[in-house]
Design a protein around this motif. Structure first.
Motif, PDB file in Angstrom:
ATOM      1  N   ASP A   1       0.845  -1.187   0.000  1.00  0.00           N
ATOM      2  CA  ASP A   1       0.000   0.000   0.000  1.00  0.00           C
ATOM      3  C   ASP A   1       0.885   1.242   0.000  1.00  0.00           C
ATOM      4  OD1 ASP A   1       0.913   0.313   2.617  1.00  0.00           O
ATOM      5  OD2 ASP A   1      -0.914  -0.508   3.514  1.00  0.00           O
ATOM      6  N   PHE A   2       0.233   2.420  -0.062  1.00  0.00           N
ATOM      7  CA  PHE A   2       1.000   3.658  -0.162  1.00  0.00           C
ATOM      8  C   PHE A   2       1.919   3.873   1.051  1.00  0.00           C
ATOM      9  CE2 PHE A   2      -2.432   5.149  -3.167  1.00  0.00           C
ATOM     10  CZ  PHE A   2      -1.591   5.261  -4.266  1.00  0.00           C
ATOM     11  N   ALA A   3       1.393   3.641   2.246  1.00  0.00           N
ATOM     12  CA  ALA A   3       2.180   3.905   3.453  1.00  0.00           C
ATOM     13  C   ALA A   3       3.377   2.965   3.549  1.00  0.00           C
ATOM     14  CB  ALA A   3       1.291   3.769   4.688  1.00  0.00           C
ATOM     15  N   THR A   4       3.155   1.659   3.324  1.00  0.00           N
ATOM     16  CA  THR A   4       4.246   0.688   3.391  1.00  0.00           C
ATOM     17  C   THR A   4       5.279   0.958   2.301  1.00  0.00           C
ATOM     18  OG1 THR A   4       2.676  -0.957   4.208  1.00  0.00           O
ATOM     19  CG2 THR A   4       4.793  -1.770   3.404  1.00  0.00           C
ATOM     20  N   GLY A   5       4.783   1.263   1.112  1.00  0.00           N
ATOM     21  CA  GLY A   5       5.692   1.562   0.011  1.00  0.00           C
ATOM     22  C   GLY A   5       6.539   2.783   0.275  1.00  0.00           C
TER      23      GLY A   5
ATOM     24  N   MET B   1      13.120  12.666  -5.315  1.00  0.00           N
ATOM     25  CA  MET B   1      11.728  13.076  -5.478  1.00  0.00           C
ATOM     26  C   MET B   1      10.833  11.845  -5.447  1.00  0.00           C
ATOM     27  SD  MET B   1       9.956  15.061  -8.679  1.00  0.00           S
ATOM     28  CE  MET B   1      11.379  16.120  -8.742  1.00  0.00           C
ATOM     29  N   ILE B   2       9.662  11.999  -4.821  1.00  0.00           N
ATOM     30  CA  ILE B   2       8.725  10.878  -4.689  1.00  0.00           C
ATOM     31  C   ILE B   2       7.349  11.329  -5.156  1.00  0.00           C
ATOM     32  CG2 ILE B   2       7.557   9.334  -3.066  1.00  0.00           C
ATOM     33  CD1 ILE B   2      10.023   9.616  -1.237  1.00  0.00           C
ATOM     34  N   LEU B   3       6.718  10.517  -5.996  1.00  0.00           N
ATOM     35  CA  LEU B   3       5.320  10.745  -6.361  1.00  0.00           C
ATOM     36  C   LEU B   3       4.471   9.683  -5.680  1.00  0.00           C
ATOM     37  CD1 LEU B   3       3.748  11.675  -9.739  1.00  0.00           C
ATOM     38  CD2 LEU B   3       2.845   9.723  -8.499  1.00  0.00           C
ATOM     39  N   VAL B   4       3.500  10.121  -4.896  1.00  0.00           N
ATOM     40  CA  VAL B   4       2.545   9.223  -4.252  1.00  0.00           C
ATOM     41  C   VAL B   4       1.211   9.425  -4.956  1.00  0.00           C
ATOM     42  CG1 VAL B   4       1.461   8.550  -2.077  1.00  0.00           C
ATOM     43  CG2 VAL B   4       3.767   9.514  -2.071  1.00  0.00           C
ATOM     44  N   GLY B   5       0.690   8.362  -5.537  1.00  0.00           N
ATOM     45  CA  GLY B   5      -0.512   8.488  -6.362  1.00  0.00           C
ATOM     46  C   GLY B   5      -1.650   9.211  -5.681  1.00  0.00           C
ATOM     47  N   GLU B   6      -1.882   8.924  -4.396  1.00  0.00           N
ATOM     48  CA  GLU B   6      -2.977   9.586  -3.674  1.00  0.00           C
ATOM     49  C   GLU B   6      -2.747   9.478  -2.179  1.00  0.00           C
ATOM     50  OE1 GLU B   6      -7.828   9.169  -3.042  1.00  0.00           O
ATOM     51  OE2 GLU B   6      -6.819   8.013  -4.614  1.00  0.00           O
TER      52      GLU B   6
ATOM     53  N   ARG C   1      -4.596   8.996   0.990  1.00  0.00           N
ATOM     54  CA  ARG C   1      -5.944   8.524   1.330  1.00  0.00           C
ATOM     55  C   ARG C   1      -6.202   8.459   2.832  1.00  0.00           C
ATOM     56  NH1 ARG C   1      -5.923   3.213  -2.669  1.00  0.00           N
ATOM     57  NH2 ARG C   1      -6.054   4.345  -4.661  1.00  0.00           N
ATOM     58  N   ASP C   2      -5.131   8.287   3.606  1.00  0.00           N
ATOM     59  CA  ASP C   2      -5.331   8.048   5.041  1.00  0.00           C
ATOM     60  C   ASP C   2      -4.242   8.736   5.856  1.00  0.00           C
ATOM     61  OD1 ASP C   2      -3.025   6.351   4.840  1.00  0.00           O
ATOM     62  OD2 ASP C   2      -4.328   4.733   4.141  1.00  0.00           O
ATOM     63  N   GLU C   3      -4.389   8.656   7.167  1.00  0.00           N
ATOM     64  CA  GLU C   3      -3.465   9.347   8.060  1.00  0.00           C
ATOM     65  C   GLU C   3      -2.047   8.813   7.942  1.00  0.00           C
ATOM     66  OE1 GLU C   3      -2.801  10.268  12.852  1.00  0.00           O
ATOM     67  OE2 GLU C   3      -4.604   9.212  12.149  1.00  0.00           O
ATOM     68  N   GLU C   4      -1.880   7.488   7.824  1.00  0.00           N
ATOM     69  CA  GLU C   4      -0.543   6.910   7.773  1.00  0.00           C
ATOM     70  C   GLU C   4       0.211   7.367   6.523  1.00  0.00           C
ATOM     71  OE1 GLU C   4       1.639   2.537   8.305  1.00  0.00           O
ATOM     72  OE2 GLU C   4      -0.510   2.654   7.869  1.00  0.00           O
ATOM     73  N   THR C   5      -0.477   7.382   5.378  1.00  0.00           N
ATOM     74  CA  THR C   5       0.170   7.843   4.142  1.00  0.00           C
ATOM     75  C   THR C   5       0.517   9.316   4.245  1.00  0.00           C
ATOM     76  OG1 THR C   5      -1.135   6.240   2.878  1.00  0.00           O
ATOM     77  CG2 THR C   5      -0.068   7.991   1.633  1.00  0.00           C
ATOM     78  N   ALA C   6      -0.406  10.110   4.807  1.00  0.00           N
ATOM     79  CA  ALA C   6      -0.157  11.546   4.965  1.00  0.00           C
ATOM     80  C   ALA C   6       1.048  11.790   5.866  1.00  0.00           C
ATOM     81  CB  ALA C   6      -1.400  12.229   5.531  1.00  0.00           C
ATOM     82  N   GLN C   7       1.138  11.024   6.966  1.00  0.00           N
ATOM     83  CA  GLN C   7       2.265  11.187   7.891  1.00  0.00           C
ATOM     84  C   GLN C   7       3.581  10.830   7.215  1.00  0.00           C
ATOM     85  OE1 GLN C   7       2.253  12.484  10.791  1.00  0.00           O
ATOM     86  NE2 GLN C   7       0.258  12.222  11.769  1.00  0.00           N
ATOM     87  N   MET C   8       3.586   9.743   6.421  1.00  0.00           N
ATOM     88  CA  MET C   8       4.813   9.327   5.744  1.00  0.00           C
ATOM     89  C   MET C   8       5.236  10.336   4.679  1.00  0.00           C
ATOM     90  SD  MET C   8       6.027   6.667   7.145  1.00  0.00           S
ATOM     91  CE  MET C   8       7.305   6.508   5.910  1.00  0.00           C
ATOM     92  N   ALA C   9       4.252  10.882   3.957  1.00  0.00           N
ATOM     93  CA  ALA C   9       4.571  11.888   2.937  1.00  0.00           C
ATOM     94  C   ALA C   9       5.153  13.140   3.579  1.00  0.00           C
ATOM     95  CB  ALA C   9       3.312  12.231   2.140  1.00  0.00           C
ATOM     96  N   LEU C  10       4.581  13.552   4.712  1.00  0.00           N
ATOM     97  CA  LEU C  10       5.089  14.725   5.426  1.00  0.00           C
ATOM     98  C   LEU C  10       6.497  14.465   5.956  1.00  0.00           C
ATOM     99  CD1 LEU C  10       4.425  17.576   6.460  1.00  0.00           C
ATOM    100  CD2 LEU C  10       3.540  16.521   8.537  1.00  0.00           C
ATOM    101  N   ARG C  11       6.733  13.267   6.473  1.00  0.00           N
ATOM    102  CA  ARG C  11       8.053  12.924   6.988  1.00  0.00           C
ATOM    103  C   ARG C  11       9.095  12.961   5.871  1.00  0.00           C
ATOM    104  NH1 ARG C  11       7.972   7.545  10.306  1.00  0.00           N
ATOM    105  NH2 ARG C  11       6.348   8.796  11.326  1.00  0.00           N
TER     106      ARG C  11
END
Length: 581
Positions: free
Chosen positions: A373-377, A388-393, A395-405
């Motif tokens: 999934d997005f967060a694990t990936g 640079m990283i592109l995250v398709g979407e 969707r949830d708190e865990e993905t948002a936290q990882m993208a911010l980190r």
């Protein structure tokens, strides 16, 4: 390039690359004196080199585009333009015909063959421009055998199907012959969809018939209705092409088709879904040539291109693109990646799924089958040293936290978010559990966008602005005589009045003052007030600008964007006084 020079260089390059020996070249040259055959053809005939090697080397020497014809499918209009005897005598394969631009694309073994091109021009007329690409002689001869002698038009194929029985065994993917009409029908529909710039192809079974619709410029358009008896054969053919289970009809399936159409590779993402009357099948058309574009080809005004590029060139932070499904978010993200992609940076993506392949970029599909999934990936991707990283979407708190980190550790992050406006993305990130004080300073900017249809330049009509339009567009009373445009309909746009689409965008560039508002969790009203003071224009304002510059119509913008928030109430009284009511 002169054909003799090309042949001489061919031998030298093949020897230098160790593909043939000097003795083999001498033998081939001796044979050439007797037969006047081209050197490359002799080397293939004698077994000294493969046709693929010769084709690739000749293409590199001549600077010509080379294509593989194994998966190419025919364009009926192009085939009808070139008689079979000319195609066979000069080893010419018609690939596609652009009726609007009057451009015929062909494959040839020798793009320097002036005699062949002259004969072709005499046949098709000097007003048709010819664009040639290179292919192997064996491939061309096999393709001519496939495409000539069979009906290729959709109407003709349907008449042929109505008069015969369907042999399901001949629908196998290993059978490349065009003898089966269902094979040609599916191919003809795919070619038709690509030529008409459709984004999706829908096969919708009803109780007594099959409805075929294309989504063109974001609007569904019915193309054909055929008897239900033919649907099972068409469905089997599509599943075979997409490497799906033809026996499974009760569960959804996904597959992918890759074909050569119009001289380029076009992919189709296939999805089947069981319904009351059979499997509903949708093919998403993934045309890389149309969807991987540069920033300046997005159809944006110059000031917005400059702002978007400025945001993209910042070394770190998150850039978010917001909007509903089908609003062009992926195209915008790919345009940014295309601008930044070079050998000096390492770019990685997580997509659901990967739709367009891009050189140099490490692309990964996520989903249940990949057990990713997005967060694990994202967590694993951070150990791959990306710039640079592109995250398709998000969707949830865990993905948002990882993208911010990732952005906090010096990476540039691109992603999408489902919100109604650019500034609404900040509130959405609050809702996902991101702390305002950490969010502040890590967002570079937010893009909100919609896609609207572009007026056809061949037939659009002028109209004088009426009172209601004046209010909705926010035009002052003294400027009420400005001209708007509306759709009319012609052959070029198939009677719709629209041709192509353009993006209507609002862009928020996050500055230090806005970061302070975000840090103290300021309201959306505060964010809007500050953004407007810095020149921010809302989607409604951006839509009004595209109406006033003649790019699209009032009705089209109103279909996608709420213009009522842009209305100036004072215009109502002004209009009443002018009209005398």
């Amino acid at each position: 390039m002169n054909a003799r020079i090309l042949q001489n260089r061919l031998g030298d390059i093949l020897i230098s690359q160790g593909m043939v020996t000097p003795d083999q070249i001498e033998i081939a040259l001796f044979e050439q004196k007797k037969s006047r055959e081209k050197l490359g053809g002799i080397l293939v005939r004698l077994g000294f080199a493969t046709e693929d090697i010769i084709r690739d080397v000749i293409g590199d020497i001549a600077g010509q585009k080379i294509i593989n014809l194994d998966d190419v499918i025919a364009d009926n209009e192009a085939v009808q333009l070139v008689p079979e005897h000319i195609a066979r005598n000069h080893h010419i394969l018609p690939l596609t015909y652009d009726r609007g631009g009057r451009i015929l694309t062909i494959a040839m073994t020798d793009t320097c063959n002036v005699v062949a091109l002259d004969h072709l021009n005499i046949q098709i007329g000097r007003d048709v421009r010819v664009f040639s690409v290179m292919a192997g002689i064996t491939e061309i001869e096999k393709a001519i055998d496939r495409f000539y002698g069979f009906e290729l038009s959709i109407e003709g194929i349907l008449r042929e199907i109505e008069t015969g029985e369907i042999d399901y065994n001949s629908l196998d993917a290993a059978n490349h012959e065009y003898s089966h009409p269902v094979v040609r029908l599916v191919n003809a529909l795919l070619v038709d969809a690509v030529k008409r710039y459709a984004s999706d192809i829908h096969f919708e079974p009803e109780e007594w018939f099959l409805r075929i619709r294309f989504r063109i410029d974001g609007v569904m358009r019915q193309i054909r209705s055929i008897h239900r008896n033919y649907w099972s054969a068409i469905a089997v053919r599509i599943k075979v092409m997409a490497d799906m289970d033809i026996a499974e009809t009760r569960l959804p399936q996904d597959g992918r088709i890759s074909l050569q159409i119009s001289g380029r590779i076009v992919d189709f993402r296939v999805s089947t879904f069981p319904t009351l009357h059979g499997e509903n099948t949708v093919l998403r058309v993934l045309d890389r040539q149309r969807c991987i574009v540069s920033l300046d080809k997005l159809g944006l005004q110059n000031d917005k291109v400059v702002l978007l590029e400025t945001m993209a060139l910042k070394p770190a932070g998150i850039i978010l693109v917001t909007g509903p499904t089908g609003s062009g978010k992926t195209t915008t993200l790919y345009a940014i990646l295309n601008r930044l992609n070079n050998l000096s940076v390492h770019i990685m993506t997580l997509e659901d799924p990967v739709e367009y392949l891009m050189p140099l970029i490490r692309q990964t599909s996520i989903g249940p089958t990949a057990r990713l999934d997005f967060a694990t990936g994202l967590r694993s991707m951070m150990r791959q040293d990306p710039d640079m990283i592109l995250v398709g979407e998000i969707r949830d708190e865990e993905t948002a936290q990882m993208a911010l980190r990732a952005s906090m550790t010096g990476h540039k992050v691109l992603s999408t978010l489902h919100t109604n406006s650019a500034l609404g993305a900040i509130s959405r990130l609050y809702d996902l559990g991101l702390r305002p004080d950490i969010l502040s300073g890590n967002i570079t900017g937010v893009v909100g966008q919609r896609l609207v249809r572009r007026l056809c330049n061949s037939c659009k009509e002028t109209q004088v602005i009426n009172c209601q339009e004046q209010m909705l567009l926010g035009i002052d009373a003294y400027d009420a005589q400005r001209i708007l445009y509306r759709p009319a309909g012609c052959v070029s746009c198939e009677g719709t009045g629209y041709k192509g689409r353009l993006a209507v965008v609002e862009i928020v560039s996050i500055d230090a003052e806005m970061d302070e508002i975000i840090a103290r969790r300021g309201t959306q009203h505060e964010l809007m007030r500050h953004a407007v003071s810095r020149g921010f224009r809302t989607l409604a304002q951006a839509g009004a600008e595209r109406v006033l510059d003649g790019s699209t119509s009032m009705a089209e913008v109103s279909r996608k964007i709420d213009l009522s928030c842009f209305m100036k109430r004072s215009f109502g009284d002004a209009c009443l006084s002018v009209s005398g009511h």
